[in-house]
Design an enzyme around this catalytic site. Structure first.
Site, short mmCIF file in Angstrom:
data_model
loop_
_atom_site.label_atom_id
_atom_site.label_comp_id
_atom_site.label_asym_id
_atom_site.label_seq_id
_atom_site.Cartn_x
_atom_site.Cartn_y
_atom_site.Cartn_z
N HIS A 152 0.62 -25.37 -3.53
CA HIS A 152 -0.76 -25.80 -3.95
C HIS A 152 -1.47 -27.00 -3.06
O HIS A 152 -0.56 -27.60 -2.67
CB HIS A 152 -0.81 -26.32 -5.51
CG HIS A 152 -0.31 -25.34 -6.63
ND1 HIS A 152 -1.18 -24.75 -7.40
CD2 HIS A 152 0.92 -25.09 -6.86
CE1 HIS A 152 -0.36 -23.98 -8.24
NE2 HIS A 152 1.03 -24.25 -7.71
N ASN B 67 5.97 -25.81 -7.18
CA ASN B 67 6.86 -25.93 -8.35
C ASN B 67 7.91 -24.70 -8.00
O ASN B 67 7.68 -23.65 -7.55
CB ASN B 67 5.94 -25.37 -9.27
CG ASN B 67 4.90 -26.38 -9.76
OD1 ASN B 67 5.15 -27.56 -9.70
ND2 ASN B 67 3.57 -25.84 -10.09
N ASP C 130 -7.27 -21.16 -6.42
CA ASP C 130 -6.40 -20.93 -7.79
C ASP C 130 -7.28 -20.45 -8.72
O ASP C 130 -8.55 -20.95 -8.94
CB ASP C 130 -5.67 -22.39 -8.10
CG ASP C 130 -4.69 -22.07 -9.27
OD1 ASP C 130 -3.53 -22.15 -8.92
OD2 ASP C 130 -5.01 -21.78 -10.40
N ILE C 131 -7.03 -19.54 -9.63
CA ILE C 131 -8.19 -19.10 -10.55
C ILE C 131 -8.12 -20.16 -11.82
O ILE C 131 -8.98 -19.87 -12.50
CB ILE C 131 -7.28 -17.99 -11.01
CG1 ILE C 131 -8.42 -17.11 -11.89
CG2 ILE C 131 -6.19 -18.01 -12.09
CD1 ILE C 131 -8.03 -15.44 -12.03
N GLY D 20 8.53 -26.13 -13.49
CA GLY D 20 7.34 -25.57 -13.90
C GLY D 20 6.79 -24.34 -13.28
O GLY D 20 5.64 -24.27 -13.31
N GLN D 21 7.49 -23.69 -12.40
CA GLN D 21 6.95 -22.31 -11.88
C GLN D 21 6.49 -21.29 -12.69
O GLN D 21 7.36 -21.20 -13.56
CB GLN D 21 7.74 -22.01 -10.72
CG GLN D 21 7.33 -20.90 -9.81
CD GLN D 21 8.63 -20.50 -8.89
OE1 GLN D 21 9.54 -21.09 -8.79
NE2 GLN D 21 7.69 -19.58 -7.97
N HIS E 137 4.53 -20.37 -3.61
CA HIS E 137 3.02 -20.80 -3.26
C HIS E 137 3.14 -22.40 -3.07
O HIS E 137 3.79 -22.93 -3.71
CB HIS E 137 2.20 -20.27 -4.26
CG HIS E 137 2.62 -20.49 -5.42
ND1 HIS E 137 3.61 -19.90 -6.25
CD2 HIS E 137 1.98 -21.46 -6.31
CE1 HIS E 137 3.72 -20.18 -7.56
NE2 HIS E 137 2.91 -21.29 -7.52
P1 AMP Z 1 3.17 -22.34 -10.67
O1 AMP Z 1 3.93 -21.23 -10.56
O2 AMP Z 1 3.36 -23.08 -11.74
O3 AMP Z 1 3.08 -23.19 -9.32
O4 AMP Z 1 1.40 -21.81 -10.97
C1 AMP Z 1 0.90 -20.72 -10.74
C2 AMP Z 1 -0.79 -20.95 -10.39
O5 AMP Z 1 -1.30 -19.64 -10.03
C3 AMP Z 1 -1.48 -21.56 -11.49
O6 AMP Z 1 -2.08 -22.77 -10.93
C4 AMP Z 1 -2.37 -20.41 -11.67
O7 AMP Z 1 -3.70 -20.94 -12.08
C5 AMP Z 1 -2.44 -19.67 -10.33
N1 AMP Z 1 -2.89 -18.02 -10.60
C6 AMP Z 1 -2.26 -17.44 -11.42
N2 AMP Z 1 -2.76 -16.03 -11.12
C7 AMP Z 1 -3.77 -16.14 -10.10
C8 AMP Z 1 -4.60 -15.32 -9.59
N3 AMP Z 1 -4.88 -14.02 -9.99
N4 AMP Z 1 -5.24 -15.88 -8.63
C9 AMP Z 1 -5.27 -17.11 -8.36
N5 AMP Z 1 -4.62 -17.97 -8.92
C10 AMP Z 1 -3.63 -17.39 -9.64
#
Ligand code: AMP
Ligand code: ZN
Length: 115
Positions: free
Chosen positions: A101, A86, A30-31, A92-93, A99
């Site tokens: 986590h 999520n 995760d970034i 909270g997506q 994906h």
């Molecule tokens: P969520 O959709 O709430 O599960 O969160 C999306 C997740 O994707 C967040 O934790 C971001 O930090 C992560 N994210 C967004 N863009 C990138 C990226 N380019 N590389 C890695 N992780 C990412």
């Protein structure tokens, strides 16, 4: 999905810190990590959200779950880890490409509601 950031990562158009890849799945860090180790497993195919997955995705979803502990251990999470998916605005997506986590680590704050 041309405007999907995770599809762009799958295509190699956006870089990632890769953890694992096979024909169907990709895992990358995760970034914006919320724990000392924080990566995600995604299907390469674009499924927007968990509640848009169907019976035909049963094997794929099972593979994601079974891969999680293997990769978690490989990343040093020998004492367990947390998995979070999520789904939708109510969940909270933020990124609408399914994906999972996976995160953990000694110093992480693991309050139940917090990702
Ligand atoms: P969520 O959709 O709430 O599960 O969160 C999306 C997740 O994707 C967040 O934790 C971001 O930090 C992560 N994210 C967004 N863009 C990138 C990226 N380019 N590389 C890695 N992780 C990412
Ligand atoms: Zn996508």
């Amino acid at each position: 999905m041309s405007d999907c950031i995770f599809c762009k990562i799958v295509a190699g158009d956006i870089p990632c810190k890769k953890v694992y890849e096979d024909g169907e799945l990709l895992a990358f860090h995760d970034i914006n990590p919320v724990a000392p180790v924080h990566f995600m497993i995604i299907p390469k195919a674009h499924i927007a959200r968990l509640d848009e997955a169907h019976a035909k995705h049963e094997l794929l979803l099972g593979r994601m779950l079974l891969l999680a502990p293997i990769l978690a251990k490989a990343q040093g999470l020998n004492n367990g880890f947390r998995t979070v998916i999520n789904t939708g605005p109510g969940g909270g997506q933020d990124v609408y490409h399914l994906h999972m986590h996976i995160f953990g680590g000694e110093s992480a704050d693991f309050r139940p509601h917090r990702m």
